[in-house]
Design an enzyme around this catalytic site. Sequence first.
Site, PDB file in Angstrom:
ATOM      1  N   LYS A  16     -10.451 -32.606  30.516  1.00 60.24           N
ATOM      2  CA  LYS A  16     -10.332 -34.005  31.031  1.00 60.24           C
ATOM      3  C   LYS A  16     -11.499 -35.042  30.592  1.00 60.24           C
ATOM      4  CE  LYS A  16      -6.323 -33.233  33.382  1.00 60.24           C
ATOM      5  NZ  LYS A  16      -4.809 -33.147  32.801  1.00 60.24           N
ATOM      6  N   THR A  63     -19.432 -27.290  30.835  1.00 58.78           N
ATOM      7  CA  THR A  63     -18.315 -26.903  31.783  1.00 58.78           C
ATOM      8  C   THR A  63     -18.585 -25.173  31.627  1.00 58.78           C
ATOM      9  OG1 THR A  63     -16.387 -26.837  32.711  1.00 58.78           O
ATOM     10  CG2 THR A  63     -16.677 -27.187  30.352  1.00 58.78           C
ATOM     11  N   LYS A  67     -22.758 -23.304  32.906  1.00 63.96           N
ATOM     12  CA  LYS A  67     -23.240 -24.283  33.843  1.00 63.96           C
ATOM     13  C   LYS A  67     -24.751 -23.693  34.320  1.00 63.96           C
ATOM     14  CE  LYS A  67     -19.409 -26.998  35.714  1.00 63.96           C
ATOM     15  NZ  LYS A  67     -19.172 -27.571  36.950  1.00 63.96           N
ATOM     16  N   ASP A 104     -21.908 -33.126  40.150  1.00 62.54           N
ATOM     17  CA  ASP A 104     -20.541 -32.655  40.876  1.00 62.54           C
ATOM     18  C   ASP A 104     -20.842 -32.980  42.355  1.00 62.54           C
ATOM     19  OD1 ASP A 104     -18.867 -31.676  39.011  1.00 62.54           O
ATOM     20  OD2 ASP A 104     -19.626 -29.628  39.082  1.00 62.54           O
ATOM     21  N   GLY A 235      -8.203 -34.654  44.306  1.00 65.84           N
ATOM     22  CA  GLY A 235      -9.614 -34.094  43.436  1.00 65.84           C
ATOM     23  C   GLY A 235      -9.719 -35.165  42.218  1.00 65.84           C
TER      24      GLY A 235
HETATM   25  P1  NAP Z   1     -15.197 -20.746  41.204  1.00 62.34           P
HETATM   26  O1  NAP Z   1     -16.630 -20.692  41.219  1.00 62.34           O
HETATM   27  O2  NAP Z   1     -14.321 -19.520  40.340  1.00 62.34           O
HETATM   28  O3  NAP Z   1     -14.882 -20.567  43.034  1.00 62.34           O
HETATM   29  C1  NAP Z   1     -13.863 -20.309  43.497  1.00 62.34           C
HETATM   30  C2  NAP Z   1     -14.172 -19.834  45.081  1.00 62.34           C
HETATM   31  O4  NAP Z   1     -12.445 -19.782  45.785  1.00 62.34           O
HETATM   32  C3  NAP Z   1     -14.638 -18.409  45.475  1.00 62.34           C
HETATM   33  O5  NAP Z   1     -15.630 -18.628  46.270  1.00 62.34           O
HETATM   34  C4  NAP Z   1     -13.458 -17.447  45.435  1.00 62.34           C
HETATM   35  O6  NAP Z   1     -13.767 -16.367  46.314  1.00 62.34           O
HETATM   36  C5  NAP Z   1     -12.473 -18.556  46.130  1.00 62.34           C
HETATM   37  N1  NAP Z   1     -11.138 -17.868  45.834  1.00 62.34           N
HETATM   38  C6  NAP Z   1     -10.491 -17.853  44.757  1.00 62.34           C
HETATM   39  N2  NAP Z   1      -9.276 -17.138  44.762  1.00 62.34           N
HETATM   40  C7  NAP Z   1      -9.229 -16.935  46.042  1.00 62.34           C
HETATM   41  C8  NAP Z   1      -8.105 -16.298  47.025  1.00 62.34           C
HETATM   42  N3  NAP Z   1      -7.003 -15.721  46.437  1.00 62.34           N
HETATM   43  N4  NAP Z   1      -8.449 -16.317  48.484  1.00 62.34           N
HETATM   44  C9  NAP Z   1      -9.716 -16.755  48.879  1.00 62.34           C
HETATM   45  N5  NAP Z   1     -10.456 -17.365  48.019  1.00 62.34           N
HETATM   46  C10 NAP Z   1     -10.626 -17.224  46.940  1.00 62.34           C
HETATM   47  O7  NAP Z   1     -14.503 -21.999  41.114  1.00 62.34           O
HETATM   48  P2  NAP Z   1     -14.989 -23.386  41.292  1.00 62.34           P
HETATM   49  O8  NAP Z   1     -15.766 -23.704  39.855  1.00 62.34           O
HETATM   50  O9  NAP Z   1     -15.916 -23.503  42.497  1.00 62.34           O
HETATM   51  O10 NAP Z   1     -13.785 -24.261  41.446  1.00 62.34           O
HETATM   52  C11 NAP Z   1     -12.838 -24.165  42.404  1.00 62.34           C
HETATM   53  C12 NAP Z   1     -11.677 -25.367  42.382  1.00 62.34           C
HETATM   54  O11 NAP Z   1     -12.464 -26.407  42.671  1.00 62.34           O
HETATM   55  C13 NAP Z   1     -10.944 -25.208  41.019  1.00 62.34           C
HETATM   56  O12 NAP Z   1      -9.716 -25.551  41.448  1.00 62.34           O
HETATM   57  C14 NAP Z   1     -11.677 -26.382  40.305  1.00 62.34           C
HETATM   58  O13 NAP Z   1     -10.603 -27.090  39.585  1.00 62.34           O
HETATM   59  C15 NAP Z   1     -11.848 -27.549  41.435  1.00 62.34           C
HETATM   60  N6  NAP Z   1     -12.923 -28.260  41.186  1.00 62.34           N
HETATM   61  C16 NAP Z   1     -12.469 -29.659  41.147  1.00 62.34           C
HETATM   62  C17 NAP Z   1     -13.621 -30.460  40.628  1.00 62.34           C
HETATM   63  C18 NAP Z   1     -13.418 -32.136  40.669  1.00 62.34           C
HETATM   64  O14 NAP Z   1     -13.927 -32.917  39.929  1.00 62.34           O
HETATM   65  N7  NAP Z   1     -12.379 -32.375  41.350  1.00 62.34           N
HETATM   66  C19 NAP Z   1     -14.898 -30.217  40.166  1.00 62.34           C
HETATM   67  C20 NAP Z   1     -15.094 -28.609  40.288  1.00 62.34           C
HETATM   68  C21 NAP Z   1     -14.284 -27.890  40.760  1.00 62.34           C
HETATM   69  P3  NAP Z   1     -15.008 -15.412  45.711  1.00 62.34           P
HETATM   70  O15 NAP Z   1     -16.355 -16.120  46.266  1.00 62.34           O
HETATM   71  O16 NAP Z   1     -14.477 -14.212  46.579  1.00 62.34           O
HETATM   72  O17 NAP Z   1     -14.811 -15.023  44.345  1.00 62.34           O
END
Ligand code: NAP
Length: 269
Positions: A16, A63, A67, A104, A235
């Site tokens: 985006k 991204t 990163k 972030d 978000g």
């Molecule tokens: P990530 O690095 O893949 O981490 C995801 C986390 O969620 C991990 O700790 C993972 O567990 C946990 N998780 C995933 N599936 C799960 C499940 N079914 N049950 C329990 N825990 C689960 O992803 P990320 O980059 O942190 O992003 C996370 C979310 O934040 C995404 O939806 C992303 O779109 C959003 N986000 C938004 C912004 C914004 O600007 N609004 C910025 C960044 C991210 P494990 O540790 O066990 O793998």
Amino acid sequence: MSAYAEVIGHPISHSKSPLIHNFWLQKLGMVAEYKAVDVPPDALAAYFEGRRNDPDWRGCNITIPNKIAALDHVEDPGGLRDSIGAINVVFRGEKGALTGTNSDAGGFYTPIAGLDLVDESVIVIGAGGAARAVLFALAQADVRDVVILGRNPLKAAGLLAHFGLKGRVLPMDARLPDASLLVNASPLGMTGQEPLDLDLSPLPDNAIVYDLVYAPLETGLLKAAHARGLETVDGLEMLIGQAAIAFELFFGVAPPSDCDEELRAKLTI
Ligand code: NAP
């Protein structure tokens, strides 16, 4: 050629960032451009080598999956390798040096900057990359403790220790403890992912619920918070907040702040 910035990742078509930055450039009437470039990890070195001597290039957002690897190609004056562990912005710092930073954490914090979180308890769901930025910001805000709800207790406990935060780790289905802020930093509740089913009743009436997921904009978690009459942050606020920090680093001016509703409408189409 005029000034330009980019977002680099692999894949990149979902980003985006071009919509947000080009919207602001157009509003400011600036002759500059923001592009998306597909850069797989094995092309990162060549990418930075090529851009380093291009005077029109003002920087890039970074991204998935670049990163962490991007840290190998830029200066890291803020010590981000050892703190958040990732960068999402590269800009020209002192004497034009390619400099990494992470917007972030600041983007997450901007919408709640008016809250006094000192000595407050916070619940964070997830222990991935976004959670690291959230925990970094919460540590700076001097919160009393953080309870992480996660499926990998060792990883979550390691994060608390890494950021010097007091707190504990609970399983995903635990009853929520008392807290003034709850943050979903997992993908649960995102379109195409499993829902995040939490019983919010243990939270106090003045608690704030913040979901980092922005597609859909009103997640199941935010719906449940609204049904309980709790204040919420969605978000898109973090997405726009982190982009605003990067925009100023790239183009030297702050983005306009009086057209957020128009931008949010474009981002929710
Ligand atoms: P990530 O690095 O893949 O981490 C995801 C986390 O969620 C991990 O700790 C993972 O567990 C946990 N998780 C995933 N599936 C799960 C499940 N079914 N049950 C329990 N825990 C689960 O992803 P990320 O980059 O942190 O992003 C996370 C979310 O934040 C995404 O939806 C992303 O779109 C959003 N986000 C938004 C912004 C914004 O600007 N609004 C910025 C960044 C991210 P494990 O540790 O066990 O793998």
